[in-house]
Design a protein around this motif. Structure first.
Motif, PDB file in Angstrom:
ATOM      1  N   LEU A 170       0.971  -1.252   0.095  1.00 37.27           N
ATOM      2  CA  LEU A 170       0.018  -0.077  -0.008  1.00 37.27           C
ATOM      3  C   LEU A 170       0.741   1.319   0.053  1.00 37.27           C
ATOM      4  N   ASP A 171       0.641   2.209  -1.006  1.00 36.52           N
ATOM      5  CA  ASP A 171       1.154   3.355  -0.963  1.00 36.52           C
ATOM      6  C   ASP A 171       0.543   4.359  -0.579  1.00 36.52           C
ATOM      7  N   SER A 172       1.207   5.697  -0.344  1.00 38.02           N
ATOM      8  CA  SER A 172       0.420   6.915   0.120  1.00 38.02           C
ATOM      9  C   SER A 172      -0.460   7.561  -0.844  1.00 38.02           C
ATOM     10  N   ARG A 173      -1.565   8.152  -0.443  1.00 38.87           N
ATOM     11  CA  ARG A 173      -2.398   8.744  -1.484  1.00 38.87           C
ATOM     12  C   ARG A 173      -2.520  10.170  -0.939  1.00 38.87           C
ATOM     13  N   VAL A 174      -2.482  11.002  -2.041  1.00 33.78           N
ATOM     14  CA  VAL A 174      -2.463  12.406  -1.907  1.00 33.78           C
ATOM     15  C   VAL A 174      -4.054  12.959  -2.040  1.00 33.78           C
ATOM     16  N   SER A 175      -4.542  13.573  -0.837  1.00 32.64           N
ATOM     17  CA  SER A 175      -5.853  13.851  -0.766  1.00 32.64           C
ATOM     18  C   SER A 175      -6.027  15.475  -0.083  1.00 32.64           C
ATOM     19  N   PHE A 176      -7.174  15.641   0.484  1.00 29.17           N
ATOM     20  CA  PHE A 176      -7.362  17.108   1.284  1.00 29.17           C
ATOM     21  C   PHE A 176      -8.168  16.880   2.434  1.00 29.17           C
ATOM     22  N   HIS A 177      -8.058  18.012   3.309  1.00 27.54           N
ATOM     23  CA  HIS A 177      -8.976  18.268   4.311  1.00 27.54           C
ATOM     24  C   HIS A 177      -9.127  19.788   4.305  1.00 27.54           C
ATOM     25  N   ILE A 178     -10.333  20.189   5.010  1.00 29.61           N
ATOM     26  CA  ILE A 178     -10.835  21.282   5.192  1.00 29.61           C
ATOM     27  C   ILE A 178     -11.956  21.361   6.385  1.00 29.61           C
ATOM     28  N   GLY A 179     -11.837  22.419   6.911  1.00 30.44           N
ATOM     29  CA  GLY A 179     -12.782  22.662   8.282  1.00 30.44           C
ATOM     30  C   GLY A 179     -12.549  23.984   8.941  1.00 30.44           C
ATOM     31  N   GLY A 180     -13.129  23.828  10.109  1.00 31.67           N
ATOM     32  CA  GLY A 180     -12.991  24.948  10.977  1.00 31.67           C
ATOM     33  C   GLY A 180     -12.431  24.595  12.283  1.00 31.67           C
ATOM     34  N   LEU A 181     -12.028  25.704  13.363  1.00 29.39           N
ATOM     35  CA  LEU A 181     -11.446  25.606  14.469  1.00 29.39           C
ATOM     36  C   LEU A 181     -11.746  26.682  15.558  1.00 29.39           C
ATOM     37  N   ILE A 182     -11.648  26.564  16.684  1.00 31.17           N
ATOM     38  CA  ILE A 182     -11.557  27.468  17.583  1.00 31.17           C
ATOM     39  C   ILE A 182     -10.271  27.315  18.571  1.00 31.17           C
ATOM     40  N   GLU A 183      -9.715  28.357  18.992  1.00 32.35           N
ATOM     41  CA  GLU A 183      -8.629  28.431  19.944  1.00 32.35           C
ATOM     42  C   GLU A 183      -8.896  28.887  21.205  1.00 32.35           C
ATOM     43  N   VAL A 184      -8.905  28.238  22.205  1.00 29.65           N
ATOM     44  CA  VAL A 184      -9.526  28.549  23.582  1.00 29.65           C
ATOM     45  C   VAL A 184      -8.012  28.883  24.457  1.00 29.65           C
ATOM     46  N   PRO A 185      -7.461  30.161  25.023  1.00 27.99           N
ATOM     47  CA  PRO A 185      -6.473  30.353  25.863  1.00 27.99           C
ATOM     48  C   PRO A 185      -6.825  29.811  27.188  1.00 27.99           C
ATOM     49  N   ILE A 186      -5.881  28.924  27.949  1.00 30.51           N
ATOM     50  CA  ILE A 186      -5.890  28.649  29.113  1.00 30.51           C
ATOM     51  C   ILE A 186      -5.061  29.238  30.171  1.00 30.51           C
ATOM     52  N   THR A 187      -3.652  29.699  29.426  1.00 27.36           N
ATOM     53  CA  THR A 187      -2.756  30.414  30.214  1.00 27.36           C
ATOM     54  C   THR A 187      -2.234  30.943  29.242  1.00 27.36           C
ATOM     55  N   ASP A 188      -1.113  32.030  29.518  1.00 30.11           N
ATOM     56  CA  ASP A 188      -0.375  32.571  28.353  1.00 30.11           C
ATOM     57  C   ASP A 188       0.225  31.837  27.504  1.00 30.11           C
ATOM     58  N   LYS A 189       0.620  30.485  27.938  1.00 27.87           N
ATOM     59  CA  LYS A 189       1.592  29.672  27.267  1.00 27.87           C
ATOM     60  C   LYS A 189       0.646  28.563  26.533  1.00 27.87           C
ATOM     61  N   ILE A 190      -0.483  28.138  27.203  1.00 28.27           N
ATOM     62  CA  ILE A 190      -1.240  26.985  27.013  1.00 28.27           C
ATOM     63  C   ILE A 190      -2.789  27.251  26.448  1.00 28.27           C
ATOM     64  N   SER A 191      -3.006  26.558  25.414  1.00 26.87           N
ATOM     65  CA  SER A 191      -4.376  27.114  24.949  1.00 26.87           C
ATOM     66  C   SER A 191      -5.109  25.443  24.380  1.00 26.87           C
ATOM     67  N   VAL A 192      -6.347  25.297  24.242  1.00 31.84           N
ATOM     68  CA  VAL A 192      -6.998  24.257  23.688  1.00 31.84           C
ATOM     69  C   VAL A 192      -7.375  24.468  22.289  1.00 31.84           C
ATOM     70  N   GLN A 193      -7.409  23.656  21.251  1.00 32.39           N
ATOM     71  CA  GLN A 193      -7.704  23.930  19.987  1.00 32.39           C
ATOM     72  C   GLN A 193      -8.607  22.785  19.459  1.00 32.39           C
ATOM     73  N   PRO A 194      -9.999  22.724  19.611  1.00 30.51           N
ATOM     74  CA  PRO A 194     -10.958  21.739  19.003  1.00 30.51           C
ATOM     75  C   PRO A 194     -11.177  22.191  17.443  1.00 30.51           C
ATOM     76  N   GLU A 195     -11.166  21.190  16.753  1.00 33.55           N
ATOM     77  CA  GLU A 195     -11.392  21.344  15.318  1.00 33.55           C
ATOM     78  C   GLU A 195     -12.481  20.433  14.896  1.00 33.55           C
ATOM     79  N   ILE A 196     -13.133  20.948  13.717  1.00 31.32           N
ATOM     80  CA  ILE A 196     -13.891  19.986  13.136  1.00 31.32           C
ATOM     81  C   ILE A 196     -13.549  19.880  11.676  1.00 31.32           C
ATOM     82  N   LEU A 197     -13.141  18.756  10.981  1.00 33.26           N
ATOM     83  CA  LEU A 197     -12.393  18.767   9.723  1.00 33.26           C
ATOM     84  C   LEU A 197     -13.234  17.564   8.891  1.00 33.26           C
ATOM     85  N   TYR A 198     -13.175  17.841   7.627  1.00 34.60           N
ATOM     86  CA  TYR A 198     -13.788  16.797   6.627  1.00 34.60           C
ATOM     87  C   TYR A 198     -12.201  16.371   6.137  1.00 34.60           C
TER      88      TYR A 198
END
Length: 200
Positions: free
Chosen positions: A47-75
């Motif tokens: 099996l070889d690699s297949r070139v394809s795509f992804h697309i979607g949205g995200l939000i970034e939620v800061p927890i501290t100055d250095k740390i954040s959480v980023q949930p995404e929804i991607l097709y």
């Protein structure tokens, strides 16, 4: 699948309402996938690699100055190409197309201004599974693959002050994607992603 989305929605709501210490960032991203299927069995011809795509949205939620959480929804269009001799007689070239609705929930550490590293689980819900052969036929394979896939994503993002960003990420599957009772091998999704996007 409904339980999965409910749990994800509750987790995002809890994070955004209980821990956020600063401004949210919302945005969109798209890019290329270099996808492959790894594991115990890799087909007669491999099996070889297949070139394809992804697309979607995200939000970034800061927890501290250095740390954040980023949930995404991607097709995300994944899979592989190669040769499965046990599925297609006398067919050498084909593509396995496994399309997922992926939900990465990434912890981000901001190393320096603009540059961050990211790590976290990636939950995928299978939307479509099919194979295109070299004679133009398409075969539905959804019954052969599990409806939920779980992996781990690791990567890095560089964001410019005006909001444009680029990122590299590797998603390593940790669960077996096969759902054929006659197939005793274990396989996982592996995806390398190159993305560009914008947050505001």
């Amino acid at each position: 699948m409904r339980k999965l989305f409910l749990i994800t929605a509750v987790a995002i709501f809890f994070i955004t309402n209980s821990f956020a210490q600063g401004e949210f960032r919302m945005g969109a991203k798209a890019g290329l996938n270099l996808a492959s299927i790894g594991g115990d069995y890799d087909g007669i011809g491999g099996l070889d690699s297949r070139v394809s795509f992804h697309i979607g949205g995200l939000i970034e939620v800061p927890i501290t100055d250095k740390i954040s959480v980023q949930p995404e929804i991607l097709y995300s269009s994944q899979g592989s190409k190669g040769n499965y001799g046990f599925l297609f007689d006398e067919v050498n070239d084909f593509k396995i197309k496994l399309d997922y609705l992926n939900i990465p929930i990434l912890g981000k550490y901001h190393i320096i201004e603009g540059l961050s590293g990211e790590l976290g689980p990636v939950i995928g819900v299978l939307v479509k599974a099919e194979s295109d052969t070299n004679d133009g036929d398409s075969v539905d394979l959804k019954d052969l693959y599990k409806s939920v896939d779980i992996g781990v994503g690791i990567g890095a993002t560089y964001r410019l002050p005006m909001g444009f960003f680029g990122s590299l990420r590797y998603n390593k599957g940790v669960t077996d994607i096969n759902d054929d009772p006659d197939f005793n091998y274990k396989n996982q999704n592996n995806v390398f992603q190159v993305s560009a996007g914008y947050t505001f």
